[in-house]
Design an enzyme around this catalytic site. Structure first.
Site, mmCIF file in Angstrom:
data_model
loop_
_atom_site.group_PDB
_atom_site.id
_atom_site.type_symbol
_atom_site.label_atom_id
_atom_site.label_comp_id
_atom_site.label_asym_id
_atom_site.label_seq_id
_atom_site.Cartn_x
_atom_site.Cartn_y
_atom_site.Cartn_z
ATOM 1 C CB CYS B 54 -1.050 0.010 1.094
ATOM 2 S SG CYS B 54 -0.497 -0.370 2.715
ATOM 3 C CG ASP B 56 3.917 5.454 2.853
ATOM 4 O OD1 ASP B 56 5.076 5.833 3.045
ATOM 5 O OD2 ASP B 56 3.143 5.978 2.024
ATOM 6 C CB CYS B 80 7.923 8.995 0.287
ATOM 7 S SG CYS B 80 6.508 9.399 1.300
ATOM 8 C CB CYS B 130 0.005 8.176 1.931
ATOM 9 S SG CYS B 130 1.377 9.154 1.338
#
Ligand SMILES: Cc1ncc(COP(=O)(O)O)c(C=O)c1O
Lengths: 401, 323
Positions: B54, B56, B80, B130
């Site tokens: 998904c 993360d 990220c 996210c």
């Protein structure tokens, strides 16, 4: 060292192209549609640019190549005018395209769906391409157009345009291809491939931004998207982007001269990078590289999220691209990655490197070294490579999107 | 859309310097082993949230002493820049707190700790959703340690996960401030200001509760309450003893219920200007608006209708005086 390996997004202008355009941005600024000398004197240069473009894609004199503002315009033009000509004012109701087209096709198709057009989005196989027989099976009597890209901007994979062109001709359906990633990168021969429309764009082959084109076989009917003056025989109005067209001609001439030799050079560099990166554990690339544009690699690196990877590459002055949802404004997962569908993880770990004929051997070595370091650093942080496992009950599955 | 949106923002430019620094050099990245924790006489808790598929994932490590205090914390993250930086700050915020205190850490706390200055968000709104997963993984770790279910920390329904705003808070704020738009709710509570999933269906994530529905239902409830209050007031004969504000509300409710729709049908409307209670009479001053203003019946039939309705429902000594 600054390294640019995002050439599928846009390219550097070839200095020779800049030079060819220069006079038409300064002293020779006349409007080619004016009758005075300031205007008419532009014609020879424009005519030779037109020749260069016809030659580069082997178009016939009976065909039209109409210059536009970008490939997005060309794509919109084909789709919207097909809707007007063959659906609103004809007896068709259906368009066939693929799941992995550029947004300039997909969003336009979504828009047409809202207007009541039926659109079929064809799936791709694990190589990321649509198979010709799939196209064949979805064409109906009501199909007005098939639009399938020539090469993918994300993977570089080549689509079976020649086979599909035969199928479309047999079934009497018009065929358009978004050839933005093909023209100037691989041979595009329109005597060999029998196709009604192709779109392409100068900034993808070292020409200027803001100049696209639409090839129209046999000058066939397609209502204008831009109405106005009589430019380009009334097919696309608006004062000609003289310097842009001249730049496109020059850029395409350079790109297609000894294209085989250029392809071999670029793919040698690409393959060197690809081989080196595949040496890293748990990495894989998408699509058979013999069936790709010579400049593109899409690589998945387990445990390393795409935007994070791009971040580290960027810190090393390397410009690349990711299909990761996290890097996009809307966080939508990359449609190509999802369409390939083998593994959802891929949608978040893909890094695209796209080279050009200006990529040097030093840059190749630099990319390999820096890429490897970035993977090491990020895997050291990554939960995917953690050793201590969760307390029983502390495991997780995908709960966020 | 306007001038500032034309070029869009470049994602990374919107990150705070702290995000950048921590992404480049996270300070609490790493693992804590069972052996280390045991050697210190402490307990290790390891919890995951999210998954690679998904986009993360974070793994949180807590070393907890016998007094429930988190003495050390580390993380691992597939994610990220903002995910790594926010995980780092999350561990920082956990250290030194008891498990019970740590459960109170919200995603907003993490985001605030990542800001360079209090006014400027550390990450663009779409990244909140996210990549800031602090609350979820903390809740999970705490539930493992305390041996209770994660739901037990939820004493209320959370509508906006990003800002952790509860249903009760949103309803209360709407009523208290007479809010009429979702934008106002966001201004007052921050709900809906981040990933925007909770505003209406069709966002990044499906939600059980959406601000648009909460607003509509709460407004409906408010209207009903107003009606009920007015009806009560009338039937109990209490009108004369109400404060001025209560009187105006009561009159307004009756007008809304029985009069306004007819005025609007004719292209007009009215408003209450003042109410004066002289003991003998209660004088209600009104002003006609739109088509009612100056129409023939506004001083006869319509006026009579308004007055008799108010008399019947509120008090017999009411007089309605148009001005
Ligand atoms: C496959 C493909 N089609 C269309 C486009 C749009 O081209 P342009 O930038 O000329 O509108 C691009 C470039 O982004 C592309 O890669």
């Amino acid at each position: 060292m600054k390294v640019y390996v995002d050439n599928n997004a846009t390219t550097m202008m070839d200095p020779a192209v800049v030079e060819a355009m220069q006079p038409f941005l300064t002293e020779q600024y006349g409007n080619p549609n004016s009758i005075h000398k300031a205007g008419s004197s532009i014609h020879p240069a424009l005519a030779s640019a037109v020749d260069q473009v016809y030659t580069a894609i082997n178009a016939a004199d009976a065909d039209d190549i109409i210059f536009t503002s970008c490939a997005t315009e060309s794509n919109n033009w084909v789709l919207q005018s097909t809707w007007i000509d063959d659906i609103l004012n004809g007896d068709k109701d259906h368009i066939v395209t693929t799941e992995v087209e550029h947004p300039s096709i997909l969003s336009t198709c979504k828009f047409l769906e809202e207007q009541g057009v039926k659109v079929t989005y064809l799936p791709v196989n694990e190589q990321g391409v649509v198979e010709a027989h799939t196209v064949s099976s979805f064409i109906t009597e009501k199909t007005a157009l098939v639009s399938m890209m020539w090469a993918s901007n994300e993977t570089g994979m080549l689509f079976p345009v020649k086979e599909v062109s035969k199928i479309c001709r047999e079934k009497g359906v018009k065929f358009h291809s978004d050839a933005v990633q093909a023209v100037g990168k691989i041979p595009v021969d329109l005597q060999d491939v029998d196709i009604d429309f192709i779109s392409f764009s100068a900034h993808k082959f070292h020409g200027p931004k803001g100049t696209g084109a639409l090839y129209i076989k046999n000058s066939q009917k397609l209502s204008p998207l831009f109405h106005g003056g009589e430019q380009m025989a009334g097919r696309r109005s608006g004062t000609l982007n003289v310097a842009g067209i001249i730049g496109m001609g020059k850029a395409l001439e350079i790109a297609t001269t000894n294209i085989g030799g250029k392809m071999a050079e670029i793919s040698a560099k690409r393959n060197k990078i690809e081989d080196a990166l595949l040496e890293l554990e748990d990495t894989f690339t998408i699509g058979d590289r013999n069936n790709r544009t010579p400049n593109t690699i899409l690589i998945s690196i387990r445990g390393v999220e795409g935007e994070g990877m791009l971040w580290d590459l960027n810190n090393g002055e390397i410009a690349a691209s990711t299909g990761s949802a996290c890097a996009s404004e809307d966080l939508e997962a990359n449609s190509v990655m999802l369409a390939i569908g083998a593994d959802n993880e891929l949608a978040h770990t893909g890094i695209r490197l796209s080279l050009s004929r200006f990529t040097t051997d030093e840059e190749v070595d630099y990319i390999i070294a820096h890429f490897t370091d970035a993977v090491k650093r990020l895997r050291a942080i990554s939960s995917s490579y953690a050793i201590v496992q969760p307390t029983p009950g502390g495991e997780a599955s995908c709960e966020v999107h | 859309m306007a001038k500032n949106d034309i070029l869009g923002e470049t994602l990374w430019d919107a990150y705070s310097d702290k995000v950048t620094t921590l992404m480049n050099n996270p300070t609490h990245q790493g693992e804590i082993t069972e052996e280390t924790a045991a050697a210190n006489g402490n307990k290790l808790i390891v919890a995951d949230f999210g998954a690679e598929s998904c986009g993360d994932a974070v793994r949180l490590y807590w070393e907890i002493d016998p007094g429930d205090k988190i003495v050390n914390s580390k993380f691992k993250s597939f994610g990220c820049g903002t995910a790594i930086a926010s995980s780092d700050v999350m561990t920082e915020l956990c250290i030194g707190k008891t498990v019970q205190e740590a459960v109170k850490i919200t995603n907003i706390d993490v985001e605030f700790a990542l800001r360079d200055n209090p006014e400027t968000p550390a990450v663009p709104p779409q990244k909140m959703h996210c990549s800031v997963m602090a609350y979820d993984v903390i809740k999970k770790a705490a539930s493992l340690y305390l041996g209770v279910s994660e739901e037990s920390f939820e004493d209320e329904i959370i509508v906006c996960e990003c800002a952790r705003v509860s249903l009760g808070t949103i309803q209360e704020v709407i009523k208290l401030n007479d809010l009429k738009t979702v934008e106002e709710i966001t201004d007052y509570t921050k709900a809906g200001g981040f990933c925007k999933s909770c505003i209406k269906p069709g966002g990044h994530e499906d939600r059980e509760w959406y601000l648009v529905d909460i607003l509509e239902n709460t407004r409906k409830e408010m209207d009903e309450e107003k009606m009920a209050a007015a009806a009560d007031a009338g039937s109990a004969g209490e009108f004369a003893t109400m404060t001025l504000v209560q009187k105006i509300k009561a009159v307004d409710a009756i007008i809304d219920e029985s009069v306004r729709q007819f005025l609007i049908m004719d292209g007009g409307d009215m408003e209450i200007i003042d109410i004066k209670d002289s003991g003998e009479y209660i004088d209600i001053y009104i002003r006609y608006l739109g088509a009612c203003n100056g129409c023939a019946s506004s001083s006869t039939g319509t006026l009579y209708a308004i007055e008799s309705t108010l008399k019947e429902k509120l008090a017999q000594n009411i007089r309605v005086l148009p001005i």
